[in-house]
Design a protein around this motif. Structure first.
Motif, mmCIF file in Angstrom:
data_model
loop_
_atom_site.group_PDB
_atom_site.id
_atom_site.type_symbol
_atom_site.label_atom_id
_atom_site.label_comp_id
_atom_site.label_asym_id
_atom_site.label_seq_id
_atom_site.Cartn_x
_atom_site.Cartn_y
_atom_site.Cartn_z
ATOM 1 N N HIS A 207 -5.227 -5.182 5.491
ATOM 2 C CA HIS A 207 -4.940 -5.594 6.868
ATOM 3 C C HIS A 207 -5.736 -4.770 7.886
ATOM 4 O O HIS A 207 -5.733 -5.098 9.059
ATOM 5 C CB HIS A 207 -3.446 -5.571 7.172
ATOM 6 C CG HIS A 207 -2.813 -4.220 7.117
ATOM 7 N ND1 HIS A 207 -1.561 -4.028 6.594
ATOM 8 C CD2 HIS A 207 -3.227 -3.017 7.529
ATOM 9 C CE1 HIS A 207 -1.242 -2.764 6.689
ATOM 10 N NE2 HIS A 207 -2.242 -2.115 7.253
ATOM 11 N N HIS A 208 -6.413 -3.746 7.411
ATOM 12 C CA HIS A 208 -7.309 -3.019 8.318
ATOM 13 C C HIS A 208 -8.693 -3.646 8.345
ATOM 14 O O HIS A 208 -9.560 -3.207 9.092
ATOM 15 C CB HIS A 208 -7.417 -1.551 7.883
ATOM 16 C CG HIS A 208 -6.126 -0.818 7.974
ATOM 17 N ND1 HIS A 208 -5.733 -0.142 9.100
ATOM 18 C CD2 HIS A 208 -5.123 -0.674 7.082
ATOM 19 C CE1 HIS A 208 -4.558 0.395 8.888
ATOM 20 N NE2 HIS A 208 -4.152 0.088 7.666
ATOM 21 N N VAL B 115 -0.339 6.235 5.769
ATOM 22 C CA VAL B 115 0.471 6.080 6.974
ATOM 23 C C VAL B 115 1.960 6.037 6.622
ATOM 24 O O VAL B 115 2.795 6.417 7.445
ATOM 25 C CB VAL B 115 0.075 4.854 7.815
ATOM 26 C CG1 VAL B 115 -1.383 4.912 8.187
ATOM 27 C CG2 VAL B 115 0.456 3.566 7.165
ATOM 28 N N HIS C 47 -3.525 3.251 3.789
ATOM 29 C CA HIS C 47 -2.221 2.698 4.134
ATOM 30 C C HIS C 47 -1.072 3.464 3.493
ATOM 31 O O HIS C 47 -0.134 3.820 4.189
ATOM 32 C CB HIS C 47 -2.088 1.200 3.931
ATOM 33 C CG HIS C 47 -0.894 0.703 4.668
ATOM 34 N ND1 HIS C 47 -0.931 0.331 5.994
ATOM 35 C CD2 HIS C 47 0.394 0.668 4.313
ATOM 36 C CE1 HIS C 47 0.278 0.054 6.398
ATOM 37 N NE2 HIS C 47 1.116 0.247 5.397
HETATM 38 CU CU LIG Z 1 -2.172 -0.063 7.309
#
Ligand SMILES: [Cu+2]
Ligand code: HEA
Ligand code: HEA
Ligand code: CUA
Lengths: 588, 224, 222
Positions: A325-326, A279, A276
């Protein structure tokens, strides 16, 4: 314009007598290294695009021979029809190349290197030799990753997220060497980013020109600085995970081997703890450069500079506590899921601040839609869609039906293409003159923007609907399922649009290459901007400044009442301004 | 509608689709606000002879508003979502009366084990059917998910139910089908070259038909 | 200090009063931050894996604690001698620098030597990264119930990965110190005004030492 009064650009005085090799190949000049990264990552962007086209053919026209597919080796396609194994490898390498070898080096490798020293006013990076190493290690990593495409069983087959145990067990995935090469390449890439990051961080902290205080830094530098911190702390975790994966395949260790007490979810936690922040590494620099360009295009100070800085820092901080959240559907404790949902939702807030501040900057401005401005505004329009689709997935119950469907694929591309890549089309055009001394073609730039905007949405917007219909990701042949049959028309439409989108990118490619030789010569400050880099001649000389300029104000003083023109460079001294205390130290 | 949400085939579908629509409206508003702003400003303030941009650095009032509004919205959204989430996936949420079915995923098929006459798993009378999931309509069903080799994901669009099956873990999920009919079970997690065809058929029977099917299976089991 | 030394030991152009660390030192701190994350990844995984299983080989059953304790002591001493080397040059004592720097190198080299010996011995008795070698001495002891067979695989995986990468870090440290010793220390390039190299390699060395103390505790003693 009095830009040269306070600053003597280097290179005129002592003419640069380094050998060609030292100048362009094994150069320690941050600008050359940035340009090297530019060519490298554009190449991988092209490769990633070519792989995507083959995927789209299979998805749009399943089990039909692909035009030109005949040239593919037997292990990839039988008389033109792609094989399922090869399709998964396409997806895996498309994601890998695009994320790790195209967008990441484009944003960080190119612009952290090229912009930081120029914009903060210093001669070069703090550690030029380490900087050069960072490029060549990245180059090596790219070569290894590319070579994995051509080993016997071909490259990895586990998706860019490399979920174990599939990735750890050659007997289950059918690939050993290609998989090992993936790990090696990623470990190398991690090393490269760490070397880069420690350079960027040290340089920004220690080597700012006199008067370039923290809150006079351009937002591009702020975002690159925070990005460097994310990279510095996130990539070692990926390297560690990659090493464990490599050992599982090579030395027979059992980290992810569930038959011997290893844990499948361990990989996911390690990967997403890196993933994350990653990203946001892929969006923060884009946001920063977009801020610079929108302020310039609006001829207006950036709206809410301080809150923009805090938003960048806030996003950077939050990115460490949302990775779960993945994994909502992974079997991770649901209560943990709830926590991750909340932290994820909160990220919408700093993002909102940025979006609305961009709008605020345009409000009551004097908008000049040059190509960079077009792409920057396009970025805002598209990133918002990707960001908002993220909110659906953040809501755990809603993520249940859309997880691992094309809804996610749509999200990915709205943030990464609609976001990062549009910003990059803008940034490349914007700093092109300072890199190569020539302008990219304006008309073709505009045509490229509009056509890309059109086909991009035709390709990726319908994917939301596919996802809502339940269309899984990473499947080779949708027609296997009855419930996907009605969507095949949409798939075919997406594929056709994707081919068009690819062709349209040719305009950019040609414009980029053609302008290198034929583009019209640019003057020192073609966009009439305030940044220190524009006080240098084109292309900026080795060592940048003989004497680094003193800085008297922030980077966004457009349409300043006291200025004769509608911009006021950071290094121009107005009668009122006084020398920064440390200016004499600059005399070296 | 082919391009909208699938048939609502379980008690989860209603709330989940409802939440989806709620978020669609919220984000829709945000979307319209932003895009309208982009377009309007682009036209209204584009360069004209003699136009001079306003030299302002921001507005605390405005910034507080557009920080607070999204903040409140997302927190509220989080709270609402969490209630559904706990009811659907919470460790304690599985109803006591749920009818247990064990699903063992392997490359590339679904082994579905039924409790047999006694209605409980793990006694001698269990029987296994490959790539066919038979469930009674209107009854809570407990799915005990395990995996042989790699990670797979149990995904039945009409149920809106997705749950990974992870080697080394035993994961419990539950669902109450509401509409009888034949549907599809797909594997939603990349699990190898056969991932795309790791498909099973799902039969939601009216209670009586389910009983008769159960009887047949037991007889056949007895014969073979 | 004179202005010239200011330039060497301090940031070239302070834009404003910020961190007063010269580039090399700041760079090393930043690098160490990423190293911390790297070892956190490895150690964190070890913790997750170990407490994910019910049983684990008791300390001392496979590994030889006394020898490694000695080795740990050796590494700590080399940290001390590094401090002495730093103190020496800080008040311009070249002889002291040469002596203590050399001792640090020797300490580090000895540590690596002992670790190599330990590895060879462990592999010899049958303890390998994948767990326990078939038909080896250790295999029999495990069969005899000396250690839980089920988790020996994880034990080997985590042990060799963590200690291996630490050993690799020590080796890098020793190599770079030898380089500095020949190129800088012996020629007396470090002066009371500028001894950045010593300070920076010292930072790295203390970090590696610290990591080892953590590893020794959680891998050997607990
Ligand atoms: Cu993420
Ligand atoms: C540049 C890259 C990037 C960025 C910036 C983001 C940003 C966000 N992402 Fe995304 N994400 C990816 C790249 C990115 N993502 C990738 C590559 C994957 C897939 C990985 C894989 O599995 O292959 C992924 C997957 C992914 C998932 C996992 C989905 C799944 O697998 O089931 C989730 C779930 O929460 C998520 C959420 C978010 C959120 C909430 C944001 C937020 O940061 C967005 C915040 C922005 C906004 C919200 C818009 C602006 C705000 C306003 C206009 C204010 C008004 C808004 C409200 C009131 C709500 N992302
Ligand atoms: C930045 C990242 C990025 C970009 C730009 C793209 C671009 C594209 N992607 Fe990709 N995609 C991902 C990141 C990206 N993708 C990721 C992370 C995944 C998940 C992978 C996984 O599941 O493991 C994914 C997955 C993915 C899928 C899902 C596959 C599946 O799940 O089965 C699909 C399907 O349509 C797809 C299609 C496309 C298409 C048609 C494009 C088109 O936009 C491509 C258009 C072409 C170009 C953009 C290149 C043009 C070249 C230039 C402009 C260079 C110019 C050259 C010179 C100047 C010399 N992508
Ligand atoms: Cu099983 Cu995908």
């Amino acid at each position: 314009m009095t830009s040269h009064a306070t600053t003597a650009p280097a290179g005129h005085a002592h003419h640069d007598d380094r050998s060609f090799l030292a100048k362009y190949v094994f150069s320690t000049d941050h600008k050359i290294i940035g340009i090297q990264f530019l060519f490298l990552s554009l190449f991988f962007l092209l490769v990633g695009g070519v792989l995507a086209m083959q995927m789209r053919w299979q998805l749009g026209f399943p089990n039909q021979p692909m035009p030109g597919g005949g040239i593919l080796p037997e292990t990839w396609a039988t008389d033109g029809v792609l094989l399922p194994e090869y399709y998964i490898q396409l997806v895996t390498m498309h994601g890998t190349f695009m994320v790790f070898f195209a967008i990441m080096p484009l944003l960080v490798g190119v612009y952290a290197n090229f912009l930081i020293p120029l914009k903060i006013g210093t001669h070069d990076m703090a550690f030029p030799r380490i900087n050069m190493a960072s490029f060549w290690v990245a180059f090596l990593a790219g070569a290894v990753m590319l070579s994995s495409m051509f080993v016997p069983e071909g490259p990895s087959r586990a998706g860019w997220t490399m979920y174990a145990p599939l990735s750890a067990r050659a007997d289950l995935s059918g690939v050993l060497l290609g998989q090992q090469l993936w790990c090696v390449a990623i470990i190398l890439l991690g090393l490269s980013s760490i070397l880069g990051s420690l350079n960027y961080i040290t340089t920004v902290i220690n080597n700012r020109a006199p008067g370039m205080t923290w809150f006079r830094l351009p937002l591009s530098v702020w975002s690159l600085f925070i990005t460097a911190i994310l990279g510095l702390l996130a990539l070692p975790v990926l390297s560690g995970a990659g090493i464990m994966l490599l050992f599982d395949q090579t030395l027979g260790t059992h980290f992810f081997d569930t038959t011997a007490g290893g844990q499948a979810l361990l990989w996911q936690h390690l990967f997403w703890f890196f993933g994350h922040p990653e990203v946001y590494i892929l969006i923060l620099p884009a946001m920063g450069m977009v801020s610079d360009i929108i302020a310039n295009g609006s001829r207006k100070p950036i709206f809410g500079y301080h809150s923009m800085v805090f938003a960048i820092v806030g996003i950077g901080f939050l990115s460490w506590i949302v990775w779960g959240h993945h994994m909502f559907m992974s079997g991770m404790n649901p209560t943990l899921g709830s926590t991750f949902m909340v932290t994820t939702m909160i990220i919408a807030v700093p993002s909102a601040i940025k979006v609305f501040n961009w709008l605020g900057t345009m409000w009551e401005g004097n908008l000049h839609f040059h190509v960079p401005m077009l792409n920057a505004v396009g970025f805002v329009a598209m990133f918002v869609i990707g960001g908002l689709s993220g909110v659906f997935m953040a809501a755990t119950p809603v993520d249940m039906p859309i997880h691992d469907t094309y809804f996610i694929v749509a999200h990915i591309h709205y943030v990464l293409f609609g976001g990062s890549l549009f910003a990059l089309f803008g940034a490349i055009t914007y700093w092109y003159p300072k890199m190569f001394g020539r302008m990219m073609n304006e008309r073709w730039g505009k045509i490229h923007f509009w056509l890309t905007m059109l086909f991009f949405n035709l390709v990726f917007f319908p994917m939301h609907n596919l996802g809502m219909g339940g269309h899984m990701r990473r499947i080779y042949d949708p027609t296997v399922y009855n419930f996907l049959d009605p969507m095949q028309g949409v798939n075919r439409f997406i594929s056709l649009s994707a081919f068009a989108l690819f062709v349209v990118q040719g305009i950019f490619a040609v414009n980029f290459v053609w302008s290198l030789f034929r583009g019209k010569k640019a003057d020192a400050n073609p966009w009439r901007d305030n940044g220190l880099e524009w006080s240098l001649p084109n292309p900026a000389p080795h060592g940048n400044w003989e004497r680094v300029p003193s800085v008297y104000r922030g980077p966004y003083e457009f349409s300043h009442p006291q200025a004769s023109e509608d911009f006021l460079p950071q290094h121009v001294k107005l009668p009122g301004d006084q020398e920064p205390a440390s200016a004499k130290g600059a005399a070296r | 509608m082919d391009w909208w949400l699938p048939l609502k085939g379980s008690t989860f579908a209603g709330p989940i689709d409802g939440l989806f629509l709620a978020i669609l409206i919220i984000t829709g508003i945000a979307f319209v606000v932003v895009e309208a702003g982009v377009l309007w400003f682009s036209v209204r303030y584009r360069h004209r002879e003699g136009r001079k941009a306003r030299h302002v650095h921001g507005s605390t009032k405005a910034e507080v508003v557009w920080t607070a509004v999204p903040a409140v919205t997302v927190v509220a959204l989080g709270i609402v979502s969490n209630q559904h989430w706990e009811r659907i996936k919470g460790r304690e949420s599985v109803p006591a009366d749920a009818y247990p079915i064990a699903i063992h995923a392997e490359q590339f098929e679904w082994n579905v084990t039924y409790p047999g006459p006694d209605g409980e798993l793990g006694n001698g009378d269990d029987f296994t059917v490959r790539n066919q999931l038979h469930v009674p309509v209107g009854r809570n069903v407990l799915l005990v998910l395990t995996a042989e080799d790699v990670i797979h994901s149990f995904w039945v669009p009409v149920f809106r139910l997705k749950q990974d099956a992870v080697p080394g873990m035993t994961i419990r999920a539950w669902v109450q089908p509401t509409v009888a009919g034949e549907y599809e079970l797909a594997c939603a997690e990349l699990c190898g070259m056969g991932h795309y065809k790791m498909r099973a058929r799902v039969f939601v029977h009216p209670q009586p038909d389910f009983e008769t099917w159960m009887q047949q299976q037991i007889l056949e089991g007895a014969q073979s | 200090m004179t202005h010239a030394t200011m330039d060497m030991m301090h940031p070239p152009v302070p834009a404003e009063p910020g961190v007063q660390a010269y580039n090399l030192k700041l760079g090393m701190w930043v690098f160490l931050a990423s190293e911390v994350m790297f070892f956190t990844g490895l150690i964190g995984s070890y913790v997750v894996l170990r407490f994910g299983v019910t049983e684990w080989a008791r300390p001392g059953v496979v590994l030889n604690i006394p020898i490694t304790a000695l080795n740990t002591f050796l590494l700590i001493c080399s940290s001390v001698s590094m401090v002495k080397a730093y103190a020496a040059i800080a008040d311009g004592d070249q002889k002291g620098l040469r002596l203590w720097f050399l001792l640090t190198i020797l300490g580090g080299a000895a540590f690596v030597g002992v670790q190599v010996y330990e590895y060879l011995h462990l592999v010899h008795i049958g303890f390998v990264p994948s767990g326990v070698r078939e038909g080896s001495e250790l295999a029999e002891r495990v069969a005899g119930g000396a250690a839980p067979a089920a988790t020996m695989g994880l034990y080997g995986s985590t042990f060799y990965t963590m200690t291996g990468f630490h050993g690799f870090h020590v080796t890098c440290g020793v190599v770079s110190m030898i380089y500095l010793y020949i190129r800088k220390v012996l020629p007396g390039k470090y002066t009371q005004q500028d001894y950045r190299g010593v300070e920076v390699v010292g930072l790295y060395w203390h970090f590696v030492d610290l990591v080892w103390i953590i590893l020794f505790t959680i891998v050997y003693l607990i």
